[in-house]
Enzyme design. Structure first.
Site, PDB file in Angstrom:
ATOM      1  N   GLY A   1      -4.690  -5.676   6.528  1.00 10.25           N
ATOM      2  CA  GLY A   1      -5.853  -4.811   6.642  1.00 10.25           C
ATOM      3  C   GLY A   1      -6.881  -5.216   7.672  1.00 10.25           C
ATOM      4  O   GLY A   1      -7.441  -4.371   8.373  1.00 10.25           O
TER       5      GLY A   1
ATOM      6  N   GLY B   1      -9.945  -4.269   2.106  1.00  5.52           N
ATOM      7  CA  GLY B   1      -9.106  -4.160   3.297  1.00  5.52           C
ATOM      8  C   GLY B   1      -9.332  -2.854   4.022  1.00  5.52           C
ATOM      9  O   GLY B   1     -10.396  -2.245   3.917  1.00  5.52           O
TER      10      GLY B   1
ATOM     11  N   THR C   1       0.798  -1.200   0.000  1.00  9.10           N
ATOM     12  CA  THR C   1       0.000   0.000   0.000  1.00  9.10           C
ATOM     13  C   THR C   1       0.848   1.276   0.000  1.00  9.10           C
ATOM     14  O   THR C   1       1.940   1.277   0.536  1.00  9.10           O
ATOM     15  CB  THR C   1      -0.822  -0.100   1.305  1.00  9.10           C
ATOM     16  OG1 THR C   1      -1.545  -1.307   1.242  1.00  9.10           O
ATOM     17  CG2 THR C   1      -1.732   1.059   1.521  1.00  9.10           C
TER      18      THR C   1
ATOM     19  N   GLY D   1      -0.530  -2.471   6.025  1.00  4.98           N
ATOM     20  CA  GLY D   1      -0.295  -3.744   6.702  1.00  4.98           C
ATOM     21  C   GLY D   1      -1.443  -4.689   6.476  1.00  4.98           C
ATOM     22  O   GLY D   1      -2.193  -4.555   5.502  1.00  4.98           O
TER      23      GLY D   1
ATOM     24  N   ARG E   1     -13.075  -8.569  -1.920  1.00  4.39           N
ATOM     25  CA  ARG E   1     -12.492  -8.359  -0.591  1.00  4.39           C
ATOM     26  C   ARG E   1     -11.977  -6.928  -0.473  1.00  4.39           C
ATOM     27  O   ARG E   1     -11.272  -6.433  -1.348  1.00  4.39           O
ATOM     28  CB  ARG E   1     -11.332  -9.314  -0.350  1.00  4.39           C
ATOM     29  CG  ARG E   1     -10.614  -9.106   1.004  1.00  4.39           C
ATOM     30  CD  ARG E   1      -9.382  -8.221   0.867  1.00  4.39           C
ATOM     31  NE  ARG E   1      -8.610  -8.134   2.115  1.00  4.39           N
ATOM     32  CZ  ARG E   1      -7.537  -7.363   2.262  1.00  4.39           C
ATOM     33  NH1 ARG E   1      -7.100  -6.612   1.273  1.00  4.39           N
ATOM     34  NH2 ARG E   1      -6.902  -7.348   3.408  1.00  4.39           N
TER      35      ARG E   1
END
Lengths: 307, 307
Positions: free
Chosen positions: B230, B206, B176, B228, B204
């Protein structure tokens, strides 16, 4: 902090949305109250038998999703495309497990699907077609568009489309549903489910599936479910903020919940919350003329109110 | 609380993800550092010219989205369907305006689309096809699947599919991207953008697009962007929690940010945050071997680090 074993109080609080709720006939009010009672009893029975709060809030919300009286599940309002797109979330305070789905169509019970996300995936939030594929894989009931048909809701979206505006919460709308509970082991849980706003843009997601905004459950603190103008509830992280004020400021739950709802009112954020704390103490503040709400604990009798 | 006019410090912090980052050649490290420098400078230039922090974080993130070095925009990893589904959010502390998009495909710059949601709709979060339709309506650049093609990323998803597991953050993954900033008027802003996890289930979502989890900006408190695993960042509302500890406990930003990242580490939640407070003080803690990060303020020189 309290002990987690043999908690003194267990109980459940349910809401069926906040709003103006004008022109609700006595008959309609009675139908609503009867369904809220059924929802509370479905959850309370689980708690009374020693079941977990997450099972209780799920069962309570399923009853409301299966009714056409509320804006969730079967009664969900129409988007600008004249379809249903539903959002739901569920959270268990014991381990902070969360499941949420957003912008899902043709799902009979979004709250059950959210629970499946919590229990059967490594994820927290699934949206759109991906969430629907997951629903099929875990044998969740898929229903055709007609299941959600409502002449009243369809008339409403068409009327609003003519005026080219998203429905405001100030309109006569019955909203989102939700439940919070504490079980005999002191575990807190929260669940929220909604059809969103009439005439919303496809893909628009409100606060209901957003952990911290629509639902929050934190053991030894509190559990909260929100209803109202979702964008405000996200910007102020309303569900978590109630817990913050208990956790960090030692506020009691009634003060914590009422203060944030009053603050929202000052900036035009209409709505309310239901909340239960680690002692089973309940708050149900709202800044709209009405909020459909009720509760029952092993210490207090069934209470159901609209205004 | 500080004055909002003529703030003493202005500056920006940028991250390019947390992870193990083994086997990064010196050449690759230099490419990454050079791109982070370009991102910081893009944002800093806006701040230096008196521009707003929300413009600065958007500009900084766009630079990283346009690079194939990071897992956001062009460099986004593949889902189990071998497509890209991206998430992004942006928040301005001045008025708490938030824009977010989740599970969007074929969008060149998800952070620009998130900004459009904040500026041009009454909504906060748009997902999936609805978000894409909105992108067309506001002339956001739509790019074909080939724009995101990466032999390395495709090999990775196929390798993981053979082992039938979602990629763990402990793998050698560069994640990210995000930025936080404070402008000369004391306004805080945060932005986060991601391609999510390799081999993730379609739909999905996060923490990156979730206000309070992936991004949070609150004037007179702080601005945070997370990177990180999520699901953990959602369960602990990490971005908002850093601000909570400053707001409610009077913690300094380094303590607040480090404590929550340490707590995540104890329960297996890998990742880090970048944070800047209302005085322009910076924290960049992480519990992984590396986190790509850098910052520059009018009081401190450019700093860029990976390990």
């Amino acid at each position: 902090m309290n002990s987690v074993a043999a908690n003194e109080t267990f109980g459940i609080v349910v809401h069926g949305g906040a709003g103006v709720m004008q022109n609700l006939s006595n008959e309609k009010q009675n139908q609503i109250k009867s369904k809220i009672k059924e929802s509370i009893n479905a959850g309370y029975q689980i708690l009374e038998n020693g079941g977990s709060s997450i099972d209780a809030v799920e069962a309570a919300v399923v009853v409301l999703e299966d009714s056409s009286l509320f804006n969730a599940g079967k009664g969900s309002v129409y988007t600008s495309d004249e379809k249903q797109e539903m959002d739901a979330s569920i959270m268990f305070g014991k381990d902070r497990s969360i499941g949420a789905v957003a912008s899902v169509s043709n799902i009979k019970n979004p709250i059950k699907l959210a629970r499946k996300v919590a229990d059967q995936t490594e994820h927290v939030l699934l949206v759109g077609e991906g969430a629907k594929s997951f629903a099929r894989s875990v044998n969740q009931e898929i229903v055709p568009d007609e299941y959600f048909f409502s002449e009243e809701n369809l008339k409403r979206v068409r009327k609003i489309k003519q005026s080219a505006a998203v429905e405001k919460i100030s309109m006569n709308k019955i909203g989102t549903v939700g439940a919070v509970a504490i079980d005999i082991n002191g575990n807190l849980a929260a669940a929220t489910s909604t059809g969103g706003m009439t005439n919303k843009m496809p893909g628009r997601v409100g606060d209901s599936p957003i952990p911290g905004s629509g639902s929050w459950a934190q053991n030894n603190v509190c559990a909260v479910s929100s209803t109202g103008h979702g964008e405000y509830f996200i910007k102020y992280q309303v569900a978590k903020e109630v817990c913050n004020r208990i956790q960090f400021l030692n506020a009691d739950i009634e003060t914590a919940a009422k203060e944030i709802i009053d603050e929202l009112n000052e900036i035009g954020g209409a709505g309310g919350v239901i909340a239960i704390d680690f002692n089973g103490k309940i708050a149900m503040p709202f800044n709209t003329p009405g909020m459909i709400r009720g509760n029952k604990t092993n210490k207090t009798d069934l209470e159901i109110k609209i205004y």
